[in-house]
Design an enzyme around this catalytic site. Structure first.
Site, PDB file in Angstrom:
ATOM      1  N   HIS A  30     -26.263  21.980   0.277  1.00 50.33           N
ATOM      2  CA  HIS A  30     -26.500  22.596  -1.031  1.00 50.33           C
ATOM      3  C   HIS A  30     -25.553  23.765  -1.267  1.00 50.33           C
TER       4      HIS A  30
ATOM      5  N   LYS B 298       0.171   5.426  -6.089  1.00 42.93           N
ATOM      6  CA  LYS B 298      -0.854   5.499  -7.132  1.00 42.93           C
ATOM      7  C   LYS B 298      -1.701   6.767  -6.978  1.00 42.93           C
TER       8      LYS B 298
ATOM      9  N   CYS C  59       0.836  -1.208   0.000  1.00 40.56           N
ATOM     10  CA  CYS C  59       0.000   0.000   0.000  1.00 40.56           C
ATOM     11  C   CYS C  59       0.867   1.252   0.000  1.00 40.56           C
TER      12      CYS C  59
ATOM     13  N   CYS D 264      -1.508   1.897  -2.983  1.00 42.94           N
ATOM     14  CA  CYS D 264      -2.453   2.996  -2.747  1.00 42.94           C
ATOM     15  C   CYS D 264      -1.795   4.372  -2.754  1.00 42.94           C
TER      16      CYS D 264
ATOM     17  N   GLU E  23      -7.282   2.326 -13.162  1.00 44.15           N
ATOM     18  CA  GLU E  23      -6.621   3.457 -12.480  1.00 44.15           C
ATOM     19  C   GLU E  23      -5.408   3.942 -13.282  1.00 44.15           C
TER      20      GLU E  23
ATOM     21  N   TYR F  91      -9.247  -3.102 -11.130  1.00 38.54           N
ATOM     22  CA  TYR F  91      -8.890  -1.874 -10.392  1.00 38.54           C
ATOM     23  C   TYR F  91      -7.635  -1.214 -10.973  1.00 38.54           C
TER      24      TYR F  91
ATOM     25  N   GLU G 167     -25.697  15.820  -2.179  1.00 40.15           N
ATOM     26  CA  GLU G 167     -27.098  15.970  -1.755  1.00 40.15           C
ATOM     27  C   GLU G 167     -28.044  15.129  -2.622  1.00 40.15           C
TER      28      GLU G 167
HETATM   29  P1  FAD Z   1       1.367  -6.028   1.916  1.00 38.90           P
HETATM   30  O1  FAD Z   1       1.055  -4.613   2.171  1.00 38.90           O
HETATM   31  O2  FAD Z   1       1.645  -6.452   0.538  1.00 38.90           O
HETATM   32  O3  FAD Z   1       2.616  -6.387   2.846  1.00 38.90           O
HETATM   33  C1  FAD Z   1       3.270  -7.609   2.768  1.00 38.90           C
HETATM   34  C2  FAD Z   1       4.725  -7.407   3.132  1.00 38.90           C
HETATM   35  O4  FAD Z   1       5.325  -8.683   3.321  1.00 38.90           O
HETATM   36  C3  FAD Z   1       5.528  -6.721   2.037  1.00 38.90           C
HETATM   37  O5  FAD Z   1       6.191  -5.594   2.572  1.00 38.90           O
HETATM   38  C4  FAD Z   1       6.523  -7.798   1.572  1.00 38.90           C
HETATM   39  O6  FAD Z   1       7.776  -7.249   1.215  1.00 38.90           O
HETATM   40  C5  FAD Z   1       6.644  -8.646   2.822  1.00 38.90           C
HETATM   41  N1  FAD Z   1       7.050 -10.032   2.600  1.00 38.90           N
HETATM   42  C6  FAD Z   1       6.559 -10.914   1.697  1.00 38.90           C
HETATM   43  N2  FAD Z   1       7.122 -12.132   1.873  1.00 38.90           N
HETATM   44  C7  FAD Z   1       7.971 -12.011   2.916  1.00 38.90           C
HETATM   45  C8  FAD Z   1       8.836 -12.922   3.599  1.00 38.90           C
HETATM   46  N3  FAD Z   1       8.902 -14.203   3.233  1.00 38.90           N
HETATM   47  N4  FAD Z   1       9.583 -12.464   4.614  1.00 38.90           N
HETATM   48  C9  FAD Z   1       9.512 -11.151   4.988  1.00 38.90           C
HETATM   49  N5  FAD Z   1       8.718 -10.265   4.406  1.00 38.90           N
HETATM   50  C10 FAD Z   1       7.937 -10.684   3.382  1.00 38.90           C
HETATM   51  N6  FAD Z   1      -5.966  -0.973  -1.479  1.00 38.90           N
HETATM   52  C11 FAD Z   1      -6.793   0.014  -1.044  1.00 38.90           C
HETATM   53  O7  FAD Z   1      -7.478  -0.174  -0.031  1.00 38.90           O
HETATM   54  N7  FAD Z   1      -6.884   1.208  -1.709  1.00 38.90           N
HETATM   55  C12 FAD Z   1      -6.137   1.479  -2.807  1.00 38.90           C
HETATM   56  O8  FAD Z   1      -6.237   2.567  -3.377  1.00 38.90           O
HETATM   57  C13 FAD Z   1      -5.253   0.470  -3.277  1.00 38.90           C
HETATM   58  N8  FAD Z   1      -4.479   0.695  -4.358  1.00 38.90           N
HETATM   59  C14 FAD Z   1      -3.610  -0.271  -4.774  1.00 38.90           C
HETATM   60  C15 FAD Z   1      -2.841  -0.011  -5.899  1.00 38.90           C
HETATM   61  C16 FAD Z   1      -1.954  -0.964  -6.348  1.00 38.90           C
HETATM   62  C17 FAD Z   1      -1.107  -0.663  -7.557  1.00 38.90           C
HETATM   63  C18 FAD Z   1      -1.839  -2.209  -5.663  1.00 38.90           C
HETATM   64  C19 FAD Z   1      -0.872  -3.251  -6.130  1.00 38.90           C
HETATM   65  C20 FAD Z   1      -2.614  -2.481  -4.553  1.00 38.90           C
HETATM   66  C21 FAD Z   1      -3.510  -1.512  -4.092  1.00 38.90           C
HETATM   67  N9  FAD Z   1      -4.326  -1.734  -2.997  1.00 38.90           N
HETATM   68  C22 FAD Z   1      -5.191  -0.761  -2.571  1.00 38.90           C
HETATM   69  C23 FAD Z   1      -4.287  -3.029  -2.266  1.00 38.90           C
HETATM   70  C24 FAD Z   1      -3.446  -2.905  -0.987  1.00 38.90           C
HETATM   71  O9  FAD Z   1      -2.178  -2.401  -1.308  1.00 38.90           O
HETATM   72  C25 FAD Z   1      -3.308  -4.271  -0.327  1.00 38.90           C
HETATM   73  O10 FAD Z   1      -4.591  -4.813  -0.117  1.00 38.90           O
HETATM   74  C26 FAD Z   1      -2.593  -4.175   1.019  1.00 38.90           C
HETATM   75  O11 FAD Z   1      -1.318  -3.621   0.882  1.00 38.90           O
HETATM   76  C27 FAD Z   1      -2.481  -5.576   1.645  1.00 38.90           C
HETATM   77  O12 FAD Z   1      -1.764  -5.507   2.851  1.00 38.90           O
HETATM   78  P2  FAD Z   1      -1.000  -6.799   3.398  1.00 38.90           P
HETATM   79  O13 FAD Z   1      -0.515  -6.443   4.762  1.00 38.90           O
HETATM   80  O14 FAD Z   1      -1.831  -7.997   3.246  1.00 38.90           O
HETATM   81  O15 FAD Z   1       0.228  -7.003   2.420  1.00 38.90           O
HETATM   82  P1  NDP Z   2      -8.413  -7.299 -10.472  1.00 42.61           P
HETATM   83  O1  NDP Z   2      -8.770  -8.621  -9.948  1.00 42.61           O
HETATM   84  O2  NDP Z   2      -9.154  -6.109 -10.000  1.00 42.61           O
HETATM   85  O3  NDP Z   2      -8.523  -7.318 -12.064  1.00 42.61           O
HETATM   86  C1  NDP Z   2      -7.818  -8.247 -12.816  1.00 42.61           C
HETATM   87  C2  NDP Z   2      -8.164  -8.055 -14.275  1.00 42.61           C
HETATM   88  O4  NDP Z   2      -7.333  -8.879 -15.079  1.00 42.61           O
HETATM   89  C3  NDP Z   2      -9.607  -8.437 -14.606  1.00 42.61           C
HETATM   90  O5  NDP Z   2     -10.073  -7.547 -15.599  1.00 42.61           O
HETATM   91  C4  NDP Z   2      -9.448  -9.853 -15.162  1.00 42.61           C
HETATM   92  O6  NDP Z   2     -10.453 -10.194 -16.073  1.00 42.61           O
HETATM   93  C5  NDP Z   2      -8.142  -9.729 -15.886  1.00 42.61           C
HETATM   94  N1  NDP Z   2      -7.441 -10.992 -16.052  1.00 42.61           N
HETATM   95  C6  NDP Z   2      -7.153 -11.912 -15.118  1.00 42.61           C
HETATM   96  N2  NDP Z   2      -6.472 -12.937 -15.660  1.00 42.61           N
HETATM   97  C7  NDP Z   2      -6.322 -12.641 -16.962  1.00 42.61           C
HETATM   98  C8  NDP Z   2      -5.715 -13.318 -18.055  1.00 42.61           C
HETATM   99  N3  NDP Z   2      -5.129 -14.488 -17.888  1.00 42.61           N
HETATM  100  N4  NDP Z   2      -5.764 -12.742 -19.262  1.00 42.61           N
HETATM  101  C9  NDP Z   2      -6.369 -11.545 -19.451  1.00 42.61           C
HETATM  102  N5  NDP Z   2      -6.968 -10.860 -18.454  1.00 42.61           N
HETATM  103  C10 NDP Z   2      -6.943 -11.414 -17.229  1.00 42.61           C
HETATM  104  O7  NDP Z   2      -6.846  -7.170 -10.209  1.00 42.61           O
HETATM  105  P2  NDP Z   2      -5.853  -5.948 -10.243  1.00 42.61           P
HETATM  106  O8  NDP Z   2      -4.556  -6.524 -10.642  1.00 42.61           O
HETATM  107  O9  NDP Z   2      -6.416  -4.813 -11.026  1.00 42.61           O
HETATM  108  O10 NDP Z   2      -5.803  -5.516  -8.707  1.00 42.61           O
HETATM  109  C11 NDP Z   2      -5.558  -6.489  -7.700  1.00 42.61           C
HETATM  110  C12 NDP Z   2      -6.307  -6.168  -6.463  1.00 42.61           C
HETATM  111  O11 NDP Z   2      -5.677  -5.091  -5.778  1.00 42.61           O
HETATM  112  C13 NDP Z   2      -7.729  -5.672  -6.676  1.00 42.61           C
HETATM  113  O12 NDP Z   2      -8.628  -6.719  -6.872  1.00 42.61           O
HETATM  114  C14 NDP Z   2      -7.994  -4.923  -5.408  1.00 42.61           C
HETATM  115  O13 NDP Z   2      -8.382  -5.825  -4.406  1.00 42.61           O
HETATM  116  C15 NDP Z   2      -6.637  -4.330  -5.086  1.00 42.61           C
HETATM  117  N6  NDP Z   2      -6.583  -2.933  -5.567  1.00 42.61           N
HETATM  118  C16 NDP Z   2      -7.409  -2.017  -4.997  1.00 42.61           C
HETATM  119  C17 NDP Z   2      -7.423  -0.718  -5.435  1.00 42.61           C
HETATM  120  C18 NDP Z   2      -8.353   0.256  -4.804  1.00 42.61           C
HETATM  121  O14 NDP Z   2      -8.868  -0.038  -3.730  1.00 42.61           O
HETATM  122  N7  NDP Z   2      -8.597   1.399  -5.403  1.00 42.61           N
HETATM  123  C19 NDP Z   2      -6.563  -0.265  -6.508  1.00 42.61           C
HETATM  124  C20 NDP Z   2      -5.709  -1.311  -7.047  1.00 42.61           C
HETATM  125  C21 NDP Z   2      -5.738  -2.587  -6.579  1.00 42.61           C
HETATM  126  P3  NDP Z   2     -11.839 -10.868 -15.592  1.00 42.61           P
HETATM  127  O15 NDP Z   2     -12.589  -9.790 -14.880  1.00 42.61           O
HETATM  128  O16 NDP Z   2     -12.460 -11.274 -16.854  1.00 42.61           O
HETATM  129  O17 NDP Z   2     -11.462 -12.001 -14.696  1.00 42.61           O
END
Ligand code: FAD
Ligand code: NDP
Length: 458
Positions: free
Chosen positions: A435, A51, A43, A48, A181, A177, A440
């Site tokens: 308003h 991004k 994140c 998050c 984005e 997502y 609203e």
């Molecule tokens: P993470 O935050 O992924 O933390 C896991 C940590 O474990 C990492 O730091 C990794 O380095 C570490 N790790 C892994 N394996 C090991 C190991 N073996 N030993 C030691 N350390 C290890 N969510 C939202 O709510 N709003 C958003 O706007 C949003 N935007 C996103 C945009 C993108 C591009 C992405 C990819 C995700 C986004 N998400 C968003 C999703 C959000 O980032 C994740 O749901 C959240 O970070 C999950 O938290 P976590 O603690 O499960 O894992």
């Molecule tokens: P998503 O699950 O949101 O979307 C994945 C997309 O990839 C879908 O359109 C899916 O299609 C497509 N897809 C999956 N497999 C294939 C394939 N083999 N070939 C072609 N298309 C494929 O994943 P994201 O990677 O966008 O994000 C991961 C997660 O991270 C999100 O689900 C969300 O939980 C979190 N996130 C949250 C954000 C937020 O809160 N604003 C922002 C970014 C990430 P289909 O729908 O047909 O399966």
């Protein structure tokens, strides 16, 4: 068992692991957290936060243009991608320092390196063995790429956040997502974006009116949306890529970004060896309290692949700490979790889609409003806002709130409280609006959509 080095060892200092470690330490437990990359996790470092900073940066492109309609004359203005990326990285470094300090101030021992389990109570980091009564797996997830010829030429969201320079053209694969984005960010910054997705439209799982509205606005903003299309191969020719699509079309591009979902980080952790069950997607299987199939091992966040959002990982972490250390068994509640997509225009939603509401509750009333936001009257921007309420007919309870339009995430957060409290449509109606605002509209919608129109996605 014999004395252990720690009460709790957490693998992963991201959203879930960081919060759980800190809370357990605040309850007097001796805690270590193992992190192989940067404290803050996905994140803060790759998700998050960076991004959203890029979304904010990209939005100025529209803001400058819109200002003209309000009497502003703007001389020449330019955009420097490298400067935005550098500023964003300064902020991420600041946050990393803050998160490190939080761990230190709470007496959580940070162990840098990759952790794996040797047995149910022993974590190996490098050559060091550390023992704990309780272990928490919070290792998150990583981008998942399909097996397509030439996939090695594609980048993921990790790299897209730090591109050395903006490409002229870009192909984004996926319709979820991340894909929408990043399409919004790069399109606003002037990149010619083609988005290729296999579904009939963007954001599967969201309400059908939300999906249709967003797709329409994305196309209006210039994104070339190719639905029901798959990539057959990617080839490199010099500094360009040729992306071959179904239908035998080939697109030349400067960058290919894959956003095709994420997979749990569960491999190589020694989980199977100690008896922790994984599902077919590799997610750690947990009960409602986030306990795995091994008594003293728990898991929260994306590695469990429930709802992969930061606030959910944090809430699961708090529930785990209350259960394991606070003497208050707490099951995480998954209903009415709001979420936002920071695309352009943004989306926010809480509760059920119309289709889910019909499936679960039978008869529902739908209130839907489309309008030109006030700002667009003078700016002349041709972008509409869509707001939708779904109400259970028999109980009058509001089941779903959906919005596509400026400030949707800020607006819907408040309505999520109302849904959590079980608010009825009559209570929405009795609420006085603010308003003039877009918000609203949610308390002034009075006309039900005729049943004959409803059910498109049911
Ligand atoms: P993470 O935050 O992924 O933390 C896991 C940590 O474990 C990492 O730091 C990794 O380095 C570490 N790790 C892994 N394996 C090991 C190991 N073996 N030993 C030691 N350390 C290890 N969510 C939202 O709510 N709003 C958003 O706007 C949003 N935007 C996103 C945009 C993108 C591009 C992405 C990819 C995700 C986004 N998400 C968003 C999703 C959000 O980032 C994740 O749901 C959240 O970070 C999950 O938290 P976590 O603690 O499960 O894992
Ligand atoms: P998503 O699950 O949101 O979307 C994945 C997309 O990839 C879908 O359109 C899916 O299609 C497509 N897809 C999956 N497999 C294939 C394939 N083999 N070939 C072609 N298309 C494929 O994943 P994201 O990677 O966008 O994000 C991961 C997660 O991270 C999100 O689900 C969300 O939980 C979190 N996130 C949250 C954000 C937020 O809160 N604003 C922002 C970014 C990430 P289909 O729908 O047909 O399966």
């Amino acid at each position: 068992m014999t004395a252990t080095d720690f009460d709790l060892i957490t693998l992963g200092a991201g959203s879930g692991g960081g919060r759980a470690s800190r809370m357990a330490a605040q309850m007097g437990r001796k805690v270590a957290v193992v992190e192989e990359s940067r404290v803050g996790g996905t994140c803060v470092m790759r998700g998050c936060v960076p991004k959203k900073l890029l979304v904010m940066g990209a939005h100025f492109a529209e803001d400058f243009t819109d200002a003209l309609g309000f009497g502003w004359s703007i001389g020449s203005f330019g955009f420097d991608w490298a400067r935005l990326v550098a500023s964003k990285n300064v902020e991420l470094n600041r946050l990393e320092t803050v998160y490190n300090r939080i761990l230190r101030d709470n007496n959580v021992t940070l162990i840098e390196g990759r952790g794996r389990l040797a047995d149910a109570h022993t974590v190996m980091v490098g050559g060091q063995a550390l023992t704990a009564e309780t272990i928490l797996i919070a290792t998150g997830g990583r981008p998942s790429l399909p097996d397509v010829p030439g996939i090695e030429f594609a980048v993921t969201s990790n790299e897209a956040l730090d591109l050395m320079q903006l490409p002229e053209r870009m192909v984004i694969v996926g319709g979820g997502y991340i894909a929408v984005e990043f399409a919004g960010i790069f399109n606003a910054l002037g990149v010619k974006v083609t988005q290729v997705l296999r579904g009939d439209t963007v954001l599967r799982g969201f309400d059908q009116d939300v999906r249709a509205t967003l797709a329409e606005e994305m196309v209006r903003k210039g994104i070339d949306l190719r639905c029901e299309t798959v990539v057959h191969s990617i080839e490199r020719t010099g500094r360009m890529y040729s992306v071959r699509l179904s239908g035998d079309e080939t697109i030349e591009t400067d960058l290919v970004l894959y956003a095709t979902g994420r997979s749990p980080n569960s491999a190589g952790l020694g989980l199977e060896r100690v008896g922790v069950a994984l599902n077919e997607r590799g997610a750690v299987v947990v009960d409602e309290y986030s306990r795995t199939s091994v008594e003293n091992i728990w898991a929260v966040g994306d590695v469990t692949d429930r709802i992969n959002l930061t606030p959910v990982a944090i809430a699961e972490a708090m529930a785990f700490v209350n259960t394991a250390f606070g003497g208050r068994p707490t099951a995480m509640e998954y209903d009415n979790i709001p979420s936002a997509v920071f695309c352009m225009p943004p989306i926010a939603t809480v509760g059920l889609t119309e289709a889910e509401a019909r499936r679960r509750h039978g008869c529902v009333d739908v209130y839907l409003s489309r309008f030109k936001p006030m700002r667009n009257t003078l700016s002349g921007r041709d972008e509409r806002t869509m707001m939708k309420l779904i109400v259970e007919r028999t109980s009058d309870r509001v089941l779903g709130v959906h919005m596509v339009g400026p400030d949707a995430p800020e607006i819907v957060q408040g309505f999520a409280v109302a849904l959590k409290c079980g608010a009825t449509k009559a209570q929405f109606d009795a609420t006085i609006g603010i308003h003039p605002s877009a918000a609203e509209e949610f308390v002034t919608m009075r006309n039900k959509r005729p049943d004959s129109v409803a059910g498109e996605d049911a």
